[in-house]
Design a protein around this motif. Structure first.
Motif, PDB file in Angstrom:
ATOM      1  N   ALA A 195       0.824  -1.220   0.000  1.00  0.00           N
ATOM      2  CA  ALA A 195       0.000   0.000   0.000  1.00  0.00           C
ATOM      3  C   ALA A 195       0.855   1.265   0.000  1.00  0.00           C
ATOM      4  O   ALA A 195       0.595   2.201  -0.769  1.00  0.00           O
ATOM      5  N   ASP A 196       1.865   1.314   0.859  1.00  0.00           N
ATOM      6  CA  ASP A 196       2.700   2.518   0.937  1.00  0.00           C
ATOM      7  C   ASP A 196       3.436   2.754  -0.372  1.00  0.00           C
ATOM      8  O   ASP A 196       3.525   3.895  -0.845  1.00  0.00           O
ATOM      9  N   ALA A 197       3.973   1.698  -0.948  1.00  0.00           N
ATOM     10  CA  ALA A 197       4.732   1.835  -2.191  1.00  0.00           C
ATOM     11  C   ALA A 197       3.830   2.288  -3.339  1.00  0.00           C
ATOM     12  O   ALA A 197       4.209   3.149  -4.143  1.00  0.00           O
ATOM     13  N   LEU A 198       2.645   1.724  -3.424  1.00  0.00           N
ATOM     14  CA  LEU A 198       1.721   2.109  -4.491  1.00  0.00           C
ATOM     15  C   LEU A 198       1.246   3.551  -4.312  1.00  0.00           C
ATOM     16  O   LEU A 198       1.102   4.304  -5.284  1.00  0.00           O
ATOM     17  N   ARG A 199       1.019   3.928  -3.069  1.00  0.00           N
ATOM     18  CA  ARG A 199       0.594   5.307  -2.808  1.00  0.00           C
ATOM     19  C   ARG A 199       1.658   6.300  -3.273  1.00  0.00           C
ATOM     20  O   ARG A 199       1.356   7.284  -3.948  1.00  0.00           O
ATOM     21  N   GLU A 200       2.899   6.032  -2.933  1.00  0.00           N
ATOM     22  CA  GLU A 200       3.970   6.947  -3.314  1.00  0.00           C
ATOM     23  C   GLU A 200       4.189   6.951  -4.823  1.00  0.00           C
ATOM     24  O   GLU A 200       4.470   8.007  -5.420  1.00  0.00           O
ATOM     25  N   THR A 201       4.055   5.799  -5.448  1.00  0.00           N
ATOM     26  CA  THR A 201       4.206   5.730  -6.906  1.00  0.00           C
ATOM     27  C   THR A 201       3.176   6.598  -7.602  1.00  0.00           C
ATOM     28  O   THR A 201       3.495   7.339  -8.539  1.00  0.00           O
ATOM     29  N   LEU A 202       1.932   6.531  -7.151  1.00  0.00           N
ATOM     30  CA  LEU A 202       0.872   7.320  -7.773  1.00  0.00           C
ATOM     31  C   LEU A 202       1.050   8.810  -7.491  1.00  0.00           C
ATOM     32  O   LEU A 202       0.782   9.649  -8.345  1.00  0.00           O
ATOM     33  N   ARG A 203       1.521   9.149  -6.312  1.00  0.00           N
ATOM     34  CA  ARG A 203       1.775  10.556  -6.004  1.00  0.00           C
ATOM     35  C   ARG A 203       2.867  11.107  -6.919  1.00  0.00           C
ATOM     36  O   ARG A 203       2.758  12.221  -7.444  1.00  0.00           O
ATOM     37  N   ARG A 204       3.926  10.359  -7.099  1.00  0.00           N
ATOM     38  CA  ARG A 204       5.017  10.821  -7.953  1.00  0.00           C
ATOM     39  C   ARG A 204       4.576  10.875  -9.416  1.00  0.00           C
ATOM     40  O   ARG A 204       5.034  11.748 -10.167  1.00  0.00           O
ATOM     41  N   ARG A 205       3.723   9.954  -9.795  1.00  0.00           N
ATOM     42  CA  ARG A 205       3.204   9.961 -11.171  1.00  0.00           C
ATOM     43  C   ARG A 205       2.486  11.273 -11.455  1.00  0.00           C
ATOM     44  O   ARG A 205       2.619  11.861 -12.532  1.00  0.00           O
ATOM     45  N   ARG A 206       1.709  11.729 -10.486  1.00  0.00           N
ATOM     46  CA  ARG A 206       1.007  12.999 -10.646  1.00  0.00           C
ATOM     47  C   ARG A 206       1.982  14.169 -10.627  1.00  0.00           C
ATOM     48  O   ARG A 206       1.881  15.112 -11.409  1.00  0.00           O
ATOM     49  N   ALA A 207       2.939  14.116  -9.716  1.00  0.00           N
ATOM     50  CA  ALA A 207       3.865  15.236  -9.563  1.00  0.00           C
ATOM     51  C   ALA A 207       4.777  15.401 -10.771  1.00  0.00           C
ATOM     52  O   ALA A 207       5.205  16.514 -11.084  1.00  0.00           O
ATOM     53  N   SER A 208       5.065  14.320 -11.472  1.00  0.00           N
ATOM     54  CA  SER A 208       5.977  14.385 -12.618  1.00  0.00           C
ATOM     55  C   SER A 208       5.256  14.697 -13.921  1.00  0.00           C
ATOM     56  O   SER A 208       5.856  14.659 -14.989  1.00  0.00           O
ATOM     57  N   GLY A 209       3.983  15.008 -13.850  1.00  0.00           N
ATOM     58  CA  GLY A 209       3.251  15.362 -15.058  1.00  0.00           C
ATOM     59  C   GLY A 209       2.420  14.223 -15.579  1.00  0.00           C
ATOM     60  O   GLY A 209       2.629  13.734 -16.686  1.00  0.00           O
ATOM     61  N   GLY A 210       1.496  13.763 -14.771  1.00  0.00           N
ATOM     62  CA  GLY A 210       0.625  12.669 -15.176  1.00  0.00           C
ATOM     63  C   GLY A 210      -0.468  13.137 -16.107  1.00  0.00           C
ATOM     64  O   GLY A 210      -0.431  14.254 -16.635  1.00  0.00           O
TER      65      GLY A 210
END
Length: 479
Positions: free
Chosen positions: A371-386
């Motif tokens: 859960a923690d890893a997936l949450r951070e992955t999705l947050r970074r996906r948005r932050a990097s221009g999703g």
């Protein structure tokens, strides 16, 4: 993607299994990218007409219409004229949505840069999505007071996502395109407009086609990335329908080192949480779309370039109009109203995404080891221009601030600790009860502040209105 992603060209063959029960779109619309080359799906030339058959080199890309009259062989020349004719004969609204749909499906048919082709969703994948959404809703019941918002769950191919979300894109983009279309009709003095009717009509048709090219390309590229119907923080699909894209979920989770079932379930939690919010907060959809329209109303169209293009337009070189449109078409006005509309939209999207992030984490943290890893992955996906950032920046020049997602998520988590699940979710009862942009900077101050109960205020206002109506009726009867 090619360097001229919004160009016209002969459409590729669509895969036989691109989506179920859908016929191939007729040939003759604009072609999107070639599926090879650069990584930016939106390109530096959003209104370009590159990709014409027979245009082999950079010179052709710089002057595509001149190339049409030069090096094309007879067959390609006929196809190019057919496409140009379709563009100029369009008489609909500000965007040629038929063209947008056709180009989006062609981009989907070409596949993503990694070589993945669209395919119909099989029975096993459909069953897996249905089970994931069912389990996700069960888990969410314990972490939010909002009931399930999904009456059905579906597994879409990329082409099906395009078909299902185009109505929402139309609602989002038409206000912006309408301003450009109006400017195209107003570039001539009023006394000359009657005489220049055909020219004005051609300009509007070209504008509709240019927007259709741009939007079709952007939506087609998004179809290769999104994992559900709510990736951009807006309800793009039909109400009450939780949708996931198995093919894109597989691509998303390929290099994460997380079991496929966990990735699917976590994404199902996010989709189901969005569905609850949009289903049970009746004002939210109009609030978000209204903010986009408010931002669009403040966009200034530089008509001086259009006027110059009209005055110098050579019928054999219509790319002159295209070049004028490319150079600074949108110039957001630096006014308090424009800033307020932008802040309103950014804050609303951050609150939606932050609430989803918070409740999904609460539901998943004790059940999914990743859960923690997936949450951070999705947050970074948005932050990097999703998908959200790229789409809004491409369509209307609107860049979101993804840092607000983390701020909003922290605020919602703090509200849960301080007021419980019910107290947190009660804030969605009225837009004026929600945190503001400044509240995201000071979450503790907002959490511990006393708030009015707007449900009681609305009740009193309603009773007062009914009382006034009764008094008016009595007065009328006395007369």
């Amino acid at each position: 993607m090619s360097d001229t992603p919004f160009g016209f060209g002969l459409p590729p063959e669509e895969p036989e299994n691109g989506d179920e029960g859908k016929k191939k779109d007729p040939a003759g619309g604009g072609q999107g990218s070639g599926g090879q080359g650069g990584e930016n799906p939106f390109g530096a030339n959003p209104f370009g007409f590159g990709g014409l058959p027979g245009m082999g080199g950079p010179g052709g890309a710089d002057n595509p219409f001149a190339a049409m009259f030069g090096s094309l062989n007879p067959n390609d020349l006929g196809a190019a004229f057919q496409q140009l004719g379709q563009m100029l004969s369009y008489e609909g609204g500000p965007v040629n949505w038929d063209m947008a749909k056709q180009i989006a499906r062609q981009v989907v048919a070409q596949g993503t840069p990694d070589g993945t082709k669209d395919a119909s969703v099989g029975p096993a994948e459909k069953a897996a999505v249905e089970e994931a959404v069912r389990l996700a809703d069960l888990w969410l019941d314990g972490v939010t007071s909002l009931p399930s918002g999904a009456s059905t769950s579906v597994a879409w191919s990329r082409a099906e996502w395009v078909e299902a979300t185009l109505p929402a894109w139309q609602q989002l983009v038409d206000p912006v395109a309408e301003r450009v279309g109006a400017a195209m009709g107003d570039v001539l003095p009023e006394e000359m407009q009657a005489m220049a009717g055909p020219l004005i009509g051609m300009m509007r048709s070209m504008g509709g086609a240019m927007f259709g090219q741009q939007i079709g390309q952007a939506v087609g590229a998004l179809a290769g990335e999104v994992v559900g119907s709510t990736d951009v923080g807006l309800p793009l699909g039909p109400a009450g329908k939780a949708a996931l894209l198995p093919l894109n979920i597989e691509s998303f989770g390929k290099d994460l080192g997380v079991p496929k079932d966990e990735v699917r379930l976590y994404l199902a939690l996010r989709e189901a949480a969005h569905q609850r919010l949009f289903a049970h907060v009746p004002w939210l959809r109009s609030h978000l779309f209204g903010a986009v329209e408010g931002y669009a109303r403040g966009i200034k169209v530089d008509t001086s370039k259009l006027e110059e293009a009209v005055g110098q337009l050579d019928p054999t070189h219509p790319e002159q109009l295209q070049e004028a449109l490319q150079q600074g078409m949108f110039q957001p006005e630096d006014t308090p109203e424009q800033k307020a509309a932008l802040a309103r939209l950014e804050t609303a999207l951050a609150l939606v995404e932050g609430w989803v992030d918070a409740v999904v984490h609460e539901a998943a943290k004790s059940r999914l080891t990743s859960a923690d890893a997936l949450r951070e992955t999705l947050r970074r996906r948005r932050a990097s221009g999703g998908p959200a950032e790229q789409t809004f920046a491409t369509l209307i020049g609107l860049e979101l601030r993804p840092r607000r997602l983390r701020d909003a998520s922290r605020l919602w988590a703090s509200l849960t600790d301080a007021r419980g699940v019910d107290g947190r979710d009660d804030l969605w009862e009225h837009p004026d009860m929600l945190p503001t942009a400044s509240d995201l900077d000071d979450p503790d101050g907002f959490v511990h502040r006393e708030h009015l109960d707007f449900s009681e205020i609305d009740k009193m206002l309603g009773e007062a209105a009914r009382g006034d109506g009764d008094d008016e009726g009595k007065d009328d009867g006395a007369k």
